[in-house]
Write an enzyme that holds these catalytic residues in place. Structure first.
Site, PDB file in Angstrom:
ATOM      1  N   HIS A 523      -3.950   1.017  -2.301  1.00 48.89           N
ATOM      2  CA  HIS A 523      -4.689   1.889  -2.805  1.00 48.89           C
ATOM      3  C   HIS A 523      -4.484   3.487  -2.961  1.00 48.89           C
ATOM      4  CE1 HIS A 523      -9.161   3.455  -2.059  1.00 48.89           C
ATOM      5  NE2 HIS A 523      -8.496   4.866  -1.966  1.00 48.89           N
ATOM      6  N   GLU A 524      -3.610   3.952  -2.147  1.00 47.19           N
ATOM      7  CA  GLU A 524      -3.310   5.158  -2.553  1.00 47.19           C
ATOM      8  C   GLU A 524      -2.445   5.380  -3.638  1.00 47.19           C
ATOM      9  OE1 GLU A 524      -4.775   7.799  -1.291  1.00 47.19           O
ATOM     10  OE2 GLU A 524      -5.780   6.748   0.284  1.00 47.19           O
ATOM     11  N   HIS A 527      -4.483   5.760  -7.015  1.00 43.32           N
ATOM     12  CA  HIS A 527      -4.836   6.950  -7.116  1.00 43.32           C
ATOM     13  C   HIS A 527      -3.541   7.688  -7.769  1.00 43.32           C
ATOM     14  CE1 HIS A 527      -8.662   7.481  -5.334  1.00 43.32           C
ATOM     15  NE2 HIS A 527      -8.107   7.207  -4.005  1.00 43.32           N
ATOM     16  N   HIS A 530      -2.901   6.931 -11.382  1.00 44.74           N
ATOM     17  CA  HIS A 530      -4.010   7.542 -12.263  1.00 44.74           C
ATOM     18  C   HIS A 530      -3.566   8.948 -12.680  1.00 44.74           C
ATOM     19  CE1 HIS A 530      -8.690   8.292 -12.564  1.00 44.74           C
ATOM     20  NE2 HIS A 530      -8.235   8.096 -13.574  1.00 44.74           N
TER      21      HIS A 530
END
Length: 740
Positions: A523-524, A527, A530
């Protein structure tokens, strides 16, 4: 949300405006000279800080200087008489560059290397930081310059990205009170200062009350049912604090999730589970009571929204997001609640009956400390699946390496580790040549390069294991969004970090993760990608500076790769033998994937509902007991436990000291987006580089250069299907199943 909006709304003091735009003709600005910044490490313009020089004492010197330099830039911008893009909107990106650099570094240390002196310095400096932020948001001279620029003919001929930035800037200023009379601007400035102080106090209360409790177990019999990996970690944690030894081992339980969570899930000792549950309920309670702080924050936010002409704070927060209004966000959550509720009630009744069957005694209501324990027992019985069986295949090192391999192939990048060194703060030592200095020995450092061009896209720190001086949870910090090569200048790499509190190593045994840990890591990293793959020529629109209910799409979509066989075969290898995850274990894991999914969905819907209700209808709840409000709002969302426990709002840093105020709904909103978007990977190949290239092009590279809805349509060719998440999690049937 871009960094300008964050500053104007004072949502996140660590993200002030704004980075350099890389323009050819900036407005006149006074800047610290290289020789001067060398004496001021918080201001050092190098991309990678010398963390050991970033001491509280140095912060008291450097941050006032950063304020002075940023004020000089602001004064220069306010004096512009002949506006161009470069000396107005382009220059605005640069205004607080020195302050942002210095303050971000101090805020980073506040989350990963907390200490009393540092806290004192931050508390002392924060009012000045907020006053400067307000001096941008409510500066009449600046606003007149920008309004004059807005009317210029050249506005029609800007690049699409520049035009979006200029438009977003003007809308943000207006939404945050630039046209208000002086007395109301002054009141807003005061509110912003008070909110920032209260938010920091809320966060510190959570950290301090979490660290205030620990339990040392001397008799291993009390820990019956606990997994071997947890026992090893708890024993190592106890020994590190001087409790027990090899001959007389002891075990330490804390309220950090890798310690607390497994106790609630596996401990056969109901008295122990209750004791730990009650201890966890002390977080955010006296002497670290967050209830009065919550009341003050909500009161001030409500006043702020009304001053700005909004009906409520949720409308202020969502006006520039995909939802568009608090009512739309609440409608989304309530519609999801209605669809989840039948399955949720069924799951709760099944769990109650299961405990009744196992204990042979009537069970009117489950105790809250029984929920996770009996849910795990039920899952093991229904699916013959013990999630702890996954741990040997999820060594942290294999997960990290496998994850890097997966996304390297999907996005045509390479990820390379560099050697690091941790230096004692204030020691005066410097990092040896060829090494990168980090803030703790656990921290690692990596470069990401584009395989097609050979360019360094960015670099990142990785800090995954818990410690007392580090805040809880997991997060990505965008230290410095970069810029693509343009105007004859080379690419400026992005710099960021991913941080968390996953299961740590124990003695000679490597860190063996559970599936939740693995999802958190992926998940991180979503980020981070991105940020790292952003290719936007305006820094304020780069990377994660997107609509807040879109920002979780790149992170939450990454969790899907932890469930698919092809990627699992890349990262899931037995830490001793190297064998792949066995087929029978994988099949059991997949069969159990949606176990209690409605209960988990309802829990998130409940937090989102509570968050929105408080921020939309605060007049109704003002001054009332927080637990009473909790029970009233969530009557139809909570499991019917034997006792309710304290309100989650006492500890929810996302809402009261993070960027999720009136925005917690964003998690479910983005989950619906990612469930729909991942269907394209499922159809065309979860490791298909062509689909990866499209996702990188349409979503990851674009930042906020176009509205989020347009970015989504660019990738999927249509608007999202709102039921995709509920279908994916088995809560409602797929359309084909309905026809049957």
């Amino acid at each position: 949300m871009n960094t300008l909006a964050l500053a104007l709304c004072a949502f996140c003091i660590g993200s002030l405006p704004l980075h350099a735009a890389g323009s050819d003709n900036p407005a006149p600005a006074t800047s610290a000279k290289p020789a001067e910044t060398a004496k001021h490490p918080f201001l050092d313009e190098g991309l990678l800080p010398q963390w050991s020089r970033l001491t509280p004492e140095q912060a008291e010197i450097d941050i006032p200087l950063a304020l002075k330099l940023s004020q000089q830039r602001l004064d220069a911008l306010c004096s512009v008489t002949e506006p161009t893009y470069e000396n107005t909107f382009g220059a605005l990106e640069k205004v607080s560059e020195p302050l942002e650099r210095a303050w971000d570094r101090l805020q980073t240390l506040d989350t990963v290397r907390d200490n009393p002196k540092q806290r004192e310095v931050i508390t002392r400096l924060m009012p000045d930081i907020i006053r400067f932020s307000n001096s941008i948001a409510y500066n009449e001279k600046l606003w007149n310059v920008l309004k004059k620029a807005e009317q210029c003919e050249w506005m029609k001929h800007l690049s699409p990205t520049q035009k979006r930035f200029a438009t977003e800037t003007m809308d943000s200023f207006r939404d945050n009170g630039a046209d208000l009379p002086p007395d109301k601007k002054a009141r807003l400035a005061t509110i912003n200062e008070e909110l920032s102080t209260l938010s920091k106090q809320f966060s510190e209360n959570v950290l301090d009350s979490t660290n205030a409790w620990e339990l040392v177990i001397k008799d291993k019999k009390e820990l019956a049912g606990m997994p071997a990996a947890w026992l090893d970690t708890a024993q190592a944690a106890a020994a590190a604090k001087g409790y027990g030894n090899g001959q007389n081992p002891q075990w330490l339980i804390t309220l950090q999730y890798p310690s607390y969570g497994p106790v609630m899930k596996y401990a056969d000792n109901a008295a122990l589970r209750e004791k730990v549950w009650r201890a966890d309920n002390t977080v955010g309670q006296a002497p670290y009571d967050n209830a009065p702080i919550v009341d003050k924050i909500l009161t001030l936010r409500d006043e702020k929204a009304r001053l700005l002409g909004f009906k409520n704070y949720a409308d202020l927060t969502t006006v520039r997001r995909m939802a568009g209004s608090g009512a739309n966000a609440l409608s989304f959550i309530e519609n999801m609640h209605d669809k989840v509720k039948p399955k949720f009630l069924e799951e709760q009744e099944t769990l109650r009956q299961f405990k009744e069957k196992k204990t042979g005694r009537p069970v009117a209501k489950l105790a809250p400390w029984d929920r996770s324990y009996y849910a795990e027992k039920l899952r093991q019985e229904q699916y013959d699946f013990d999630s702890e069986a996954l741990r040997p295949y999820y060594s942290a090192e294999n997960v990290f390496k496998g994850m890097f391999d997966i996304y390297s192939k999907l996005y045509n990048i390479s990820i390379t580790e560099r050697p690091t060194v941790c230096i004692e703060p204030g020691s005066g030592k410097t990092a040896p040549e060829g090494t990168v200095e980090v803030w703790h020995a656990d921290v690692r450092f990596f470069d990401i390069k584009d395989n097609a061009t050979g360019e360094l896209l960015g670099s990142f720190y990785m800090d995954w294991y818990p410690r007392a001086t580090k805040r809880g949870g997991a997060w990505m910090s965008p230290f410095s969004p970069g810029l693509p090569a343009m105007n004859g200048n080379p690419r400026i790499p992005h710099i960021g970090s991913i941080n968390g509190n996953i299961t740590p190593p124990a003695g000679d045994q490597p860190a063996l993760l559970d599936h939740r840990d693995v999802e958190t890591v992926f998940h991180e990293f979503g980020h981070l990608l991105h940020l790292m793959l952003s290719d936007v020529d305006v820094k304020a629109l780069a990377g994660t500076s997107v609509a807040w209910d879109f920002v979780e799409l790149p992170s939450q979509i990454n969790e899907n790769w932890t469930w698919e066989r092809e990627p699992i075969d890349i990262f899931a290898r037995h830490y001793k033998t190297g064998e792949k995850l066995p087929d029978d274990l994988y099949k059991k894991m997949i069969a159990a994937r949606n176990f209690m999914s409605a209960s988990m969905a309802m829990a998130q819907c409940g937090v989102a509902k509570f968050d929105l209700e408080l921020h939309m209808n605060y007049d109704k709840y003002k001054g009332r007991n927080l637990e009473e409000i909790d029970r009233e709002i969530l009557a139809d969302y909570r499991p019917d436990y034997s006792e309710p426990g304290p309100s989650i709002m006492r500890t929810l840093t996302h809402v009261f000291s993070g960027g999720y105020s009136a925005g917690y709904y964003s998690y479910k909103w983005a989950e619906a987006l990612e469930a729909d978007a991942f269907s394209r990977f499922l159809k065309e190949g979860v490791l298909n580089p062509a689909v990866g290239a499209e996702f990188r092009r349409a979503i990851l590279s674009k930042g906020d250069s176009k509205p989020a809805a347009e970015l989504y349509r660019d990738f999927m060719g249509r608007d999202p299907n709102p039921d995709a998440l509920l279908i994916k999690t088995g809560i409602i049937p797929a359309p084909a199943e309905k026809k049957k």
